[in-house]
Design a protein around this motif. Structure first.
Motif, mmCIF file in Angstrom:
data_model
loop_
_atom_site.group_PDB
_atom_site.id
_atom_site.type_symbol
_atom_site.label_atom_id
_atom_site.label_comp_id
_atom_site.label_asym_id
_atom_site.label_seq_id
_atom_site.Cartn_x
_atom_site.Cartn_y
_atom_site.Cartn_z
ATOM 1 N N UNK A 1 7.467 21.298 58.872
ATOM 2 C CA UNK A 1 8.271 20.295 57.825
ATOM 3 C C UNK A 1 8.901 18.917 58.856
ATOM 4 N N UNK A 2 8.654 17.761 58.537
ATOM 5 C CA UNK A 2 8.977 16.680 58.964
ATOM 6 C C UNK A 2 10.625 16.294 58.431
ATOM 7 N N UNK A 3 11.275 15.755 59.568
ATOM 8 C CA UNK A 3 12.646 15.454 59.300
ATOM 9 C C UNK A 3 12.887 14.054 59.567
ATOM 10 N N UNK A 4 13.804 13.149 59.277
ATOM 11 C CA UNK A 4 14.175 11.803 59.799
ATOM 12 C C UNK A 4 14.293 11.949 61.070
ATOM 13 N N UNK A 5 13.696 10.990 61.817
ATOM 14 C CA UNK A 5 13.990 10.777 63.397
ATOM 15 C C UNK A 5 14.837 10.037 63.617
ATOM 16 N N UNK A 6 15.559 9.268 62.805
ATOM 17 C CA UNK A 6 16.583 8.354 63.083
ATOM 18 C C UNK A 6 17.692 8.221 61.813
ATOM 19 N N UNK B 1 16.039 7.419 53.312
ATOM 20 C CA UNK B 1 15.443 6.516 54.325
ATOM 21 C C UNK B 1 14.117 6.790 54.549
ATOM 22 N N UNK B 2 13.253 5.995 55.197
ATOM 23 C CA UNK B 2 12.043 6.240 55.343
ATOM 24 C C UNK B 2 11.378 6.043 56.766
ATOM 25 N N UNK B 3 10.273 6.738 57.302
ATOM 26 C CA UNK B 3 9.777 6.213 58.466
ATOM 27 C C UNK B 3 8.543 5.514 58.295
ATOM 28 N N UNK B 4 8.326 5.013 57.024
ATOM 29 C CA UNK B 4 7.219 4.205 56.710
ATOM 30 C C UNK B 4 5.816 5.213 56.372
ATOM 31 N N UNK B 5 6.079 6.106 56.789
ATOM 32 C CA UNK B 5 5.178 7.368 56.089
ATOM 33 C C UNK B 5 5.554 8.412 54.758
ATOM 34 N N UNK B 6 6.906 8.642 55.111
ATOM 35 C CA UNK B 6 7.474 9.331 54.028
ATOM 36 C C UNK B 6 8.963 8.698 53.920
ATOM 37 N N UNK B 7 9.503 8.803 52.620
ATOM 38 C CA UNK B 7 10.659 8.562 52.238
ATOM 39 C C UNK B 7 11.430 10.030 52.314
ATOM 40 N N UNK B 8 12.624 10.087 52.794
ATOM 41 C CA UNK B 8 13.478 11.190 52.776
ATOM 42 C C UNK B 8 14.653 11.089 51.733
ATOM 43 N N UNK C 1 22.922 20.134 51.419
ATOM 44 C CA UNK C 1 22.049 21.039 52.685
ATOM 45 C C UNK C 1 20.729 20.882 52.147
ATOM 46 N N UNK C 2 20.125 19.868 51.216
ATOM 47 C CA UNK C 2 18.872 19.803 50.960
ATOM 48 C C UNK C 2 18.111 18.606 51.398
ATOM 49 N N UNK C 3 16.990 18.654 51.853
ATOM 50 C CA UNK C 3 16.145 17.710 52.162
ATOM 51 C C UNK C 3 14.950 17.704 51.618
ATOM 52 N N UNK C 4 14.552 16.504 50.899
ATOM 53 C CA UNK C 4 13.130 16.512 50.143
ATOM 54 C C UNK C 4 12.288 15.102 50.628
ATOM 55 N N UNK C 5 11.179 15.419 51.119
ATOM 56 C CA UNK C 5 10.456 14.292 51.618
ATOM 57 C C UNK C 5 9.149 13.945 50.978
ATOM 58 N N UNK C 6 8.973 12.712 50.598
ATOM 59 C CA UNK C 6 7.855 12.247 49.698
ATOM 60 C C UNK C 6 6.965 11.234 50.393
#
Length: 373
Positions: A123-128, A224-231, A236-241
């Motif tokens: 599972x990917x998380x925001x890098x920045x 936030x977004x890494x241009x591939x996914x929106x987080x 304590x919840x993280x949803x990526x799309x």
């Protein structure tokens, strides 16, 4: 290894993410939920082709120690969701040798299997933490569900299946459209130093709504977004799309061009009753306003059926007007309004309707009519 958890708590968490698994095949690795166990908490992870989800759940008891905390295993999502939907007392979960998973509770027990977690995708998380937009949940979550009725199911225009958050420094628009109907909710209170448009899939927006709609607490939502996914992150919840490749239609340009010549006011529930009544004849609805009355009709000439209903309306400006429209389009639009008085504006030039509540003009729906009555 043992985990003791409230069935009410876990059912609440699992119910909110159950939609993730609607179209996942049972033989797919993504049909599992990953559970990681720590000393005083567990972490749930779930995903499908475009959504990933992670939440840390506190208020649980585990018998792990420093040597084995973080142990992870997989359990079939449907099995887990179905069990906790009907068992909401305290439950002890025992992860046993031989891949047996045992659920014990006051009046019984249930056994199933668990799987190794090594093959579960990362599972990917925001890098920045840069370019993070922070919104208050009260600013938009309550309006999300109303926007779902106006998303498209056109597989060739996937962006139209999204809910669009247009985040500005001084306002936030929630927008959805199928090109025949356009829903806009504008909120003037936003705390964001960044201006950006974010498209959320209906599924991601639904999960967000289910988590926060009944909450009595106004929470900070970080986007936030890494241009591939929106987080999307809160508590304590993280949803990526996964981001859409298409751009969302330029709804602001459409709204800027609209000029409305007529304005009337009617009661929402009266109109809903009239539309439901004439739909027994056909889906194409005609509407004509004249002399303080809106006449709604539907005809089936081949079967010699015709039905009319009248709805009281008062004129604010303009003269009589008429149009035809799909019953489904106009009914969904009227239903999205809050109970009470609804304003209908009509454009002779664009053959379009604008609907909004008298007290909430910043939330409105545009409808394209089909022809003149």
């Amino acid at each position: 290894m043992k985990i003791r958890v409230s069935g009410i708590l876990l059912n609440e968490k699992l119910s909110s993410i159950s939609k993730i698994f609607d179209k996942v095949r049972n033989d797919d690795i993504k049909s599992y939920i990953k559970i990681s166990v720590y000393i005083d908490m567990i972490q749930l992870q779930a995903m499908n082709e475009r959504i990933t989800f992670s939440e840390t759940v506190y208020g649980v008891y585990t018998d792990v120690d420093d040597s084995n905390q973080g142990f992870s295993f997989l359990v079939n999502a449907k099995t887990l969701i179905d069990f906790f939907r009907t068992h909401q007392s305290d439950v002890e979960i025992e992860v046993k040798n031989g891949h047996e998973l045992r659920f014990s509770y006051k009046r019984g027990a249930f056994s199933t299997t668990w799987e190794e977690s090594e093959r579960y995708p990362e599972i990917f998380y925001p890098k920045s933490k840069k370019d993070v937009m922070v919104l208050k949940s009260s600013q938009f979550v309550s309006s999300l569900k109303r926007s779902f009725a106006f998303v498209s199911i056109d597989e060739f225009r996937p962006a139209l299946s999204a809910v669009y958050l247009n985040i500005k420094k001084d306002y936030l628009d929630i927008v959805s459209t199928d090109l025949f109907r356009l829903f806009i909710n504008r909120n003037d209170v936003v705390r964001s130093e960044i201006e950006k448009g974010v498209m959320l899939s209906e599924m991601a927006a639904s999960i967000l709504y289910l988590y926060l709609s009944d909450s009595g607490t106004d929470r900070d939502i970080s986007i936030c977004s890494d241009d591939v996914r929106t987080f999307i992150m809160f508590d304590d919840v993280m949803i990526s799309d996964i981001n859409y490749e298409e751009k969302f239609p330029n709804y602001e340009s459409v709204c800027a061009k609209m000029v409305f010549n007529h304005k009337i006011v009617f009661d929402r529930d009266q109109m809903i009753h009239a539309l439901n009544s004439v739909s027994m004849v056909g889906d194409l609805v005609g509407a004509k306003f004249d002399s303080g009355m809106m006449t709604i009709k539907s005809e089936d000439i081949g079967n010699r059926k015709r039905m009319t209903e009248e709805v009281e309306a008062r004129v604010v400006s303009g003269e009589g007007f008429s149009f035809f429209i799909s019953k489904g389009n106009i009914l969904s639009s009227v239903k999205s309004m809050i109970k009470g008085e609804v304003v209908m504006e009509y454009s002779d030039e664009f053959k379009s309707l604008k609907l909004y509540n008298t007290k909430y003009e910043s939330t409105f729906v545009l409808n394209q009519t089909l022809s003149t009555y």
